[in-house]
Write an enzyme that holds these catalytic residues in place. Structure first.
Site, short mmCIF file in Angstrom:
data_model
loop_
_atom_site.label_atom_id
_atom_site.label_comp_id
_atom_site.label_asym_id
_atom_site.label_seq_id
_atom_site.Cartn_x
_atom_site.Cartn_y
_atom_site.Cartn_z
N CYS A 172 20.73 -35.67 -7.37
CA CYS A 172 21.02 -34.94 -6.14
C CYS A 172 20.85 -33.44 -6.36
CB CYS A 172 22.41 -35.30 -5.62
SG CYS A 172 22.63 -34.92 -3.86
N HIS B 32 23.04 -41.32 -5.47
CA HIS B 32 24.28 -41.47 -6.23
C HIS B 32 24.58 -42.96 -6.41
CE1 HIS B 32 25.35 -37.24 -5.98
NE2 HIS B 32 25.17 -37.26 -4.67
#
Length: 511
Positions: free
Chosen positions: A336, A436
């Protein structure tokens, strides 16, 4: 059994989240329809529900303790700090505003209504709702606008138990002082205490418990022992200071050493919990370039402030150390915000308003921040394995599909095209993804670690049967066992059913 309970704490990280999860598991195993709730959570560890709502990750784990899919009502207000003074306010799973502390105060009445309505909906659907407080209920400067602790307890008439961490020391003073700082109306809802993280001789503790009962007129509902090896999804990086240390024997060729950069605004660092569950994998959180030297894999994790944390990375020398690793062909994974940092450029007119910023340039990609946050539960494939994950980001990464010059030693000389990796890309020993939770997929995690070991020149081979979901279930069962064996569950059930006892003693302020 039907009712609700608020689990408060003397401090942040006193154990509210795990005690709440343990009570939820205990009740669920008894066949009680139970759900968790936290009115307001300040956390950079979040999760995406099945319908695309963002909530605190601790509440997602508590939902798992109940055998439920998480919903936005379980954490209706989530604050995600971007600096010391500003936070993104997420309401019922969707970003509402970025505000400073004073601006947030103007939203409190509206948010209190949202929180109470969410709790009411949960109470209408479940027999019991176990609520978790935030920080301490004795933050007397914040009490007028409180919506997470005694403000919620008053609005919903919730009985309260206060958890104290004895491992920190001063647990009796903190419990007594917490109660004494509350006004009479709030004290009337505090039914008693729970001592957490106890290790030692119980007979030496008992006189202090008797004195606490005598001084406050309240019950001690349990003494929970220290439990080694218990590492649950936590709310913020404060808990990293108390994370179990990495194993000392990390030098064998069959060991894989992972260094996770502890960014100032690190988010979703729970991504690496699955790595730490693998036998032979040693995970450390690091803040200096020297700590990367012996790492077989360096992870740049998520960040709530990508541009700011990238500047910190440069100021500490970590950016140069990461680039040097790439030149030498040593493995790096960006997740991310960490993936965004690995790109060539970052255009951010949303989060930091910094405009165009140069990235580390290790992946042939560019990043542009969008005003709309991406919240999703993607499913894909990598290494021939199915991968399910979740996304939480403003930054959108675009990978250059053409062959590109590279600094990466093992990517070959001249130019090379990046390979797909989940939703991101890979160039030689550098991987990047916005997903994630990908490492919680067992087969994918093993295949990825095996590839990392080859690139790093290690003899490490992942265990063939490690199940992260089974490990999490075992940890939740361990919490349920703690509650069942070390709390007065009969008294706890009566408290949930009947509320705080009448006639509780009121301590004079500052007594």
């Amino acid at each position: 059994m039907k009712g609700a309970l608020l689990v408060a704490g003397t401090t942040s990280d006193a154990g509210k989240s795990v005690v709440t999860a343990g009570i939820c598991r205990w009740l669920a195993r008894r066949g009680v329809r139970v759900a968790p709730f936290k009115a307001q959570n300040m956390s950079l560890n979040s999760f995406v529900t099945g319908d695309g709502a963002e909530i605190g990750r601790a509440q997602a784990v508590q939902a798992a303790a109940c055998g439920l899919e998480p919903t936005a009502d379980m954490n209706p207000i989530l604050l995600k700090p971007g600096s010391d003074r500003r936070s993104q306010v997420v309401v019922l799973g969707r970003p509402m505003a970025d505000v400073d502390a004073m601006e947030y105060g103007a939203l409190k009445d509206r948010l209190r209504t949202v929180a109470v309505e969410s709790l009411d909906r949960l109470r209408s659907r479940y027999d019991v709702v176990v609520c978790e407080g935030a920080g301490s209920p004795a933050e007397i400067n914040l009490r007028p606008g409180d919506i997470a602790n005694m403000g919620l307890a008053q609005a919903a008439r919730l009985p309260v138990i206060v958890v104290g961490d004895i491992d920190r020391g001063g647990v009796f003073a903190s419990m007594y002082g917490t109660l004494a700082l509350l006004d009479a109306a709030d004290q009337a809802l505090v039914a008693g205490f729970v001592v957490n993280k106890f290790r030692g001789a119980r007979e030496l503790l008992e006189p202090g418990l008797d004195m606490l009962r005598g001084l406050t007129g309240r019950e001690v509902y349990g003494v929970l022992p220290w439990l080694d090896g218990l590492w649950m999804d936590v709310e913020d990086s404060l808990a990293l200071d108390n994370r179990p240390p990495a194993a000392a024997s990390a030098s064998g060729r069959g060991t894989l050493r992972v260094a996770v950069v502890r960014l100032p605004r690190i988010s979703n660092f729970t991504d690496v919990d699955a790595l730490a569950s693998e036998p032979g994998v040693v995970v450390r959180f690091v803040t200096s370039a020297a700590e990367l030297d012996d790492a077989d894999l360096v992870i740049l994790p998520g960040s709530r402030a990508t541009v700011s944390d990238l500047a910190w990375l440069r100021s500490t020398g970590l950016a140069d150390a990461v680039r040097e690793r790439a030149v030498k062909g040593r493995p790096i994974l960006g997740v991310c915000g960490g993936y965004q940092m690995l790109a060539r450029t970052i255009r951010d007119d949303v989060e930091s308003a910094a405009g165009l910023v140069e990235g580390l340039g290790l992946l042939p990609a560019s990043v542009e921040f969008a005003s709309e946050k991406t919240l999703s539960r993607p499913v894909g494939e990598a290494y021939g394995c199915r991968v399910s994950a979740y996304e939480i980001h403003h930054g959108t990464v675009t990978v250059d599909p053409t062959p590109t010059p590279t600094l990466v030693a093992s990517a070959g000389n001249g130019e090379r095209r990046a390979e797909p990796f989940l939703d991101g890309c890979r160039l030689g020993p550098v991987w990047g993804t916005t997903w994630h939770g990908a490492l919680e997929n067992d087969a994918f995690r093993r295949a990825f670690l095996a590839d990392v070991a080859i690139v790093a020149g290690r003899d490490f081979a992942p265990a063939p049967d490690t199940s992260f979901s089974a490990l999490r279930e075992a940890r939740l069962d361990a919490l349920g066992d703690l509650v069942e064996r070390h709390m007065d569950t009969g008294a706890l059930a009566r408290l949930i059913d009947g509320g705080a006892p009448d006639g509780l003693r009121t301590l004079p302020p500052g007594a």
